[in-house]
Structures are given as structure tokens and as C-alpha cells.
Design a protein around this motif. Structure first.
Motif, PDB file in Angstrom:
ATOM      1  N   TYR A 113      -8.837  -1.790  -0.279  1.00  0.00           N
ATOM      2  CA  TYR A 113      -9.742  -0.697   0.062  1.00  0.00           C
ATOM      3  C   TYR A 113      -8.982   0.581   0.395  1.00  0.00           C
ATOM      4  O   TYR A 113      -8.106   0.580   1.262  1.00  0.00           O
ATOM      5  CB  TYR A 113     -10.637  -1.074   1.250  1.00  0.00           C
ATOM      6  CG  TYR A 113     -11.718  -2.054   0.862  1.00  0.00           C
ATOM      7  CD1 TYR A 113     -12.907  -1.611   0.276  1.00  0.00           C
ATOM      8  CD2 TYR A 113     -11.530  -3.420   1.019  1.00  0.00           C
ATOM      9  CE1 TYR A 113     -13.880  -2.513  -0.113  1.00  0.00           C
ATOM     10  CE2 TYR A 113     -12.499  -4.331   0.628  1.00  0.00           C
ATOM     11  CZ  TYR A 113     -13.680  -3.859   0.061  1.00  0.00           C
ATOM     12  OH  TYR A 113     -14.640  -4.754  -0.341  1.00  0.00           O
ATOM     13  N   LYS A 114      -9.340   1.670  -0.290  1.00  0.00           N
ATOM     14  CA  LYS A 114      -8.813   2.972   0.131  1.00  0.00           C
ATOM     15  C   LYS A 114      -9.335   3.254   1.537  1.00  0.00           C
ATOM     16  O   LYS A 114     -10.520   3.053   1.825  1.00  0.00           O
ATOM     17  CB  LYS A 114      -9.286   4.071  -0.823  1.00  0.00           C
ATOM     18  CG  LYS A 114      -8.658   3.994  -2.208  1.00  0.00           C
ATOM     19  CD  LYS A 114      -9.202   5.106  -3.092  1.00  0.00           C
ATOM     20  CE  LYS A 114      -8.607   5.005  -4.482  1.00  0.00           C
ATOM     21  NZ  LYS A 114      -9.201   5.996  -5.417  1.00  0.00           N
TER      22      LYS A 114
ATOM     23  N   TYR B 128       0.848  -1.190   0.000  1.00  0.00           N
ATOM     24  CA  TYR B 128       0.000   0.000   0.000  1.00  0.00           C
ATOM     25  C   TYR B 128       0.884   1.242   0.000  1.00  0.00           C
ATOM     26  O   TYR B 128       2.078   1.175   0.297  1.00  0.00           O
ATOM     27  CB  TYR B 128      -0.919   0.020   1.229  1.00  0.00           C
ATOM     28  CG  TYR B 128      -0.175   0.141   2.550  1.00  0.00           C
ATOM     29  CD1 TYR B 128       0.064   1.390   3.131  1.00  0.00           C
ATOM     30  CD2 TYR B 128       0.310  -0.988   3.200  1.00  0.00           C
ATOM     31  CE1 TYR B 128       0.763   1.504   4.319  1.00  0.00           C
ATOM     32  CE2 TYR B 128       1.006  -0.883   4.392  1.00  0.00           C
ATOM     33  CZ  TYR B 128       1.227   0.371   4.946  1.00  0.00           C
ATOM     34  OH  TYR B 128       1.929   0.477   6.120  1.00  0.00           O
TER      35      TYR B 128
ATOM     36  N   GLU C 116      -3.608   0.573  -8.729  1.00  0.00           N
ATOM     37  CA  GLU C 116      -5.007   0.989  -8.902  1.00  0.00           C
ATOM     38  C   GLU C 116      -5.892  -0.209  -9.257  1.00  0.00           C
ATOM     39  O   GLU C 116      -7.036  -0.298  -8.847  1.00  0.00           O
ATOM     40  CB  GLU C 116      -5.123   2.056 -10.000  1.00  0.00           C
ATOM     41  CG  GLU C 116      -4.706   3.450  -9.551  1.00  0.00           C
ATOM     42  CD  GLU C 116      -5.651   4.090  -8.543  1.00  0.00           C
ATOM     43  OE1 GLU C 116      -6.865   3.879  -8.641  1.00  0.00           O
ATOM     44  OE2 GLU C 116      -5.159   4.794  -7.635  1.00  0.00           O
TER      45      GLU C 116
ATOM     46  N   LYS D 259      -3.643   3.701   0.314  1.00  0.00           N
ATOM     47  CA  LYS D 259      -4.159   3.200  -0.961  1.00  0.00           C
ATOM     48  C   LYS D 259      -3.474   1.894  -1.338  1.00  0.00           C
ATOM     49  O   LYS D 259      -2.266   1.725  -1.105  1.00  0.00           O
ATOM     50  CB  LYS D 259      -3.885   4.209  -2.085  1.00  0.00           C
ATOM     51  CG  LYS D 259      -4.738   5.440  -2.040  1.00  0.00           C
ATOM     52  CD  LYS D 259      -4.240   6.542  -2.951  1.00  0.00           C
ATOM     53  CE  LYS D 259      -4.046   6.122  -4.379  1.00  0.00           C
ATOM     54  NZ  LYS D 259      -3.644   7.284  -5.227  1.00  0.00           N
TER      55      LYS D 259
ATOM     56  N   VAL E  37     -14.943   3.485   0.443  1.00  0.00           N
ATOM     57  CA  VAL E  37     -13.780   3.983   1.192  1.00  0.00           C
ATOM     58  C   VAL E  37     -14.078   3.828   2.680  1.00  0.00           C
ATOM     59  O   VAL E  37     -15.191   4.104   3.135  1.00  0.00           O
ATOM     60  CB  VAL E  37     -13.498   5.465   0.848  1.00  0.00           C
ATOM     61  CG1 VAL E  37     -12.365   6.018   1.714  1.00  0.00           C
ATOM     62  CG2 VAL E  37     -13.152   5.617  -0.631  1.00  0.00           C
TER      63      VAL E  37
ATOM     64  N   ALA F 278      -6.020  -1.381   3.274  1.00  0.00           N
ATOM     65  CA  ALA F 278      -5.464  -0.957   1.984  1.00  0.00           C
ATOM     66  C   ALA F 278      -4.806  -2.135   1.274  1.00  0.00           C
ATOM     67  O   ALA F 278      -4.929  -2.293   0.053  1.00  0.00           O
ATOM     68  CB  ALA F 278      -4.465   0.176   2.186  1.00  0.00           C
TER      69      ALA F 278
ATOM     70  N   LEU G 233     -12.060  11.319  -4.003  1.00  0.00           N
ATOM     71  CA  LEU G 233     -11.776   9.901  -4.266  1.00  0.00           C
ATOM     72  C   LEU G 233     -12.875   9.239  -5.104  1.00  0.00           C
ATOM     73  O   LEU G 233     -12.924   8.021  -5.203  1.00  0.00           O
ATOM     74  CB  LEU G 233     -11.599   9.138  -2.939  1.00  0.00           C
ATOM     75  CG  LEU G 233     -10.497   9.653  -2.013  1.00  0.00           C
ATOM     76  CD1 LEU G 233     -10.425   8.795  -0.751  1.00  0.00           C
ATOM     77  CD2 LEU G 233      -9.140   9.690  -2.707  1.00  0.00           C
TER      78      LEU G 233
ATOM     79  N   ASN H  24     -15.476   0.962  -5.002  1.00  0.00           N
ATOM     80  CA  ASN H  24     -15.295   2.383  -4.689  1.00  0.00           C
ATOM     81  C   ASN H  24     -15.675   2.723  -3.253  1.00  0.00           C
ATOM     82  O   ASN H  24     -15.734   3.888  -2.882  1.00  0.00           O
ATOM     83  CB  ASN H  24     -16.043   3.262  -5.700  1.00  0.00           C
ATOM     84  CG  ASN H  24     -17.534   3.362  -5.394  1.00  0.00           C
ATOM     85  OD1 ASN H  24     -18.103   2.468  -4.760  1.00  0.00           O
ATOM     86  ND2 ASN H  24     -18.159   4.428  -5.836  1.00  0.00           N
TER      87      ASN H  24
ATOM     88  N   LEU I 289      -4.251   9.139   3.567  1.00  0.00           N
ATOM     89  CA  LEU I 289      -4.963   8.212   2.683  1.00  0.00           C
ATOM     90  C   LEU I 289      -4.068   7.003   2.432  1.00  0.00           C
ATOM     91  O   LEU I 289      -2.958   7.136   1.915  1.00  0.00           O
ATOM     92  CB  LEU I 289      -5.291   8.909   1.360  1.00  0.00           C
ATOM     93  CG  LEU I 289      -5.773   8.017   0.206  1.00  0.00           C
ATOM     94  CD1 LEU I 289      -7.076   7.313   0.561  1.00  0.00           C
ATOM     95  CD2 LEU I 289      -5.916   8.841  -1.077  1.00  0.00           C
TER      96      LEU I 289
ATOM     97  N   ILE J  99      -7.745  -2.171  -6.465  1.00  0.00           N
ATOM     98  CA  ILE J  99      -8.821  -1.570  -5.665  1.00  0.00           C
ATOM     99  C   ILE J  99     -10.084  -2.403  -5.843  1.00  0.00           C
ATOM    100  O   ILE J  99     -10.536  -2.662  -6.957  1.00  0.00           O
ATOM    101  CB  ILE J  99      -9.038  -0.099  -6.050  1.00  0.00           C
ATOM    102  CG1 ILE J  99      -7.806   0.717  -5.624  1.00  0.00           C
ATOM    103  CG2 ILE J  99     -10.303   0.454  -5.409  1.00  0.00           C
ATOM    104  CD1 ILE J  99      -7.772   2.128  -6.118  1.00  0.00           C
TER     105      ILE J  99
END
Length: 224
Positions: free
Chosen positions: A66-67, A4, A29, A25, A37, A62, A105, A35, A23, A32
Motif C-alpha cells: 500500500y502506498k 519499500y 509497482e 511506496k 492510499v 508499504a 497518485l 489504488n 510517500l 501495489i
């Protein structure tokens, strides 16, 4: 090597406090999961609570796709402003961070997770933010002594129709299992509890339970 990344940012509240936020992350990408969060709300600032307490959980989530956002509430860590004794000013902090998440985000789904005093504060914000789809409490202080400070928060989460998970150690010094069950008996909507045998309140805030919290949160997310 960690799976992350972490970015720092400042989030301004409606009354001008500037909150130091992080944040977490997933590294790629493409990793992920969706969406949604996760926003984590730390323990009582006046007793030294800050976002560092939640780093292990944030990193774990993360790493699972998951953000996740942590932040220092007003007057904690590098955030400006003054902490309040009852946690009512801090509701604005949670709302501001969730607004930032939605705007920056591209998320319209937020899971609020509160630890210790962060649980009543997050619980009071749940129905103030339409994008919040669920709530997880880690060691909600429902007991008599804690209710002197946080009792006025109880009705906010108990009347919310949104799905709720309450995680607590069976040796929590602020809330007995019976007190938890009595409080939740009047709660609206879907309510789940998970008791951790032999764990105390402050143990639950420690790193040894981080992986367990991550797994419980992931299971709860999958049911939303």
C-alpha cells in the motif's frame, strides 16, 4: 534490504502552509495491492508530535503493498506555519495532503489513520474529502481533560457514516474504556473497536506496537 522506497515532497495548504511530506511506496509497482492510499496523521505538534512517529507503520504498510503518506502538520518538523492549540487549522493540512494524493497518485480511495491528537484532527476531515472511504483511530483522546482541547472535533467523526475502527490501550491515561464505549454508542455507520490489554496511551505511539497496528489496518482495509 527494505521492501519499500521513500520520496519526499512539499504540499501546500489552502492558506499557504508548506507541509513536508513523505510517500512510502512498495519497491515494485507490480506489488501495489490496489489504488487505496493510506494517509497517516501524527500526534499533537505542540507536544513534539511529527511524522517520524508514524514511520514504522508507514513502512510496514508499504511493505504489504500500500502506498502510504506521512506529513508534518503546520509548524511541526520541516513544515511552515504555526500549530494550533485545538487542531482546527490542521484540518486544512489533512485536506491538502488528501487532495495531493488524489491528484498525484491516481487514487480515488483514501484511508485516514490518526494517532493520538491526530485522530480527532483526521476525524474532522473525514467527511470533507469524498475520496476517504474509512477511518482508523489509534488512541483517540475522548477523555474529559483532552476534550477541553479536542472536544469540538468529536461530532465530526461520530456523525460520519463512513466505516470506523478505534484502537486503544486499556490503560490509556486520556480515555477510559468506559468513556470510549459511551462516546461510540452514539456513532453513525459501522464502528469497530480493538482494545490492547495493558497498553498505555504513549506506549501505543511507540515502535513496539507498529506491527500490530499494521495488521489491524490491513484487516480493516480488507473489509472496506
Amino acid at each position: 534490504m527494505s521492501n519499500y522506497t521513500v520520496e519526499s515532497t512539499k504540499v501546500e495548504t489552502s492558506d499557504g502552509a508548506k507541509l513536508h511530506s513523505r510517500l512510502f511506496k512498495p519497491m515494485e509497482e507490480g506489488e501495489i495491492t490496489d489504488n487505496l492510499v493510506v494517509v497517516l496523521v501524527h500526534p499533537f505538534s505542540i507536544l513534539g508530535g511529527c511524522q517520524a512517529f508514524l514511520k514504522g507503520i508507514a513502512a510496514g504498510l508499504a511493505g504489504k503493498g500500500y502506498k502510504t503518506v506521512t506529513f508534518d502538520m503546520r509548524g511541526a518538523g520541516k513544515s511552515t506555519g504555526r500549530p494550533s492549540l485545538t487542531g482546527f487549522a490542521e484540518i486544512k493540512d489533512v485536506i491538502a495532503v488528501c487532495k495531493w494524493v488524489c491528484e498525484n497518485l491516481s487514487s480515488d480511495r483514501i484511508l485516514l489513520v490518526g494517532s493520538s491528537a491526530g485522530a480527532p484532527i483526521a476525524g474532522s476531515a473525514v467527511d470533507e474529502i469524498k475520496e476517504v472511504v474509512g477511518y482508523v483511530s489509534i488512541g483517540y483522546p475522548f477523555g474529559m481533560f483532552a476534550s477541553i482541547l479536542f472536544g469540538r472535533h468529536h461530532k465530526g467523526i461520530l456523525k460520519s457514516p463512513k466505516p470506523k475502527l478505534f484502537v486503544m490501550g486499556t490503560r490509556d491515561g486520556f480515555t477510559s474504556v468506559k468513556q470510549l464505549q459511551n462516546k461510540l454508542s452514539s456513532a453513525a455507520g459501522r464502528v469497530e473497536t480493538h482494545l490492547i490489554e495493558g497498553a498505555s496511551h504513549f506506549q501505543m505511539e511507540g515502535a513496539e506496537f507498529d506491527n500490530q497496528m499494521v495488521n489491524l489496518i490491513l484487516t480493516f482495509i480488507s473489509s472496506l
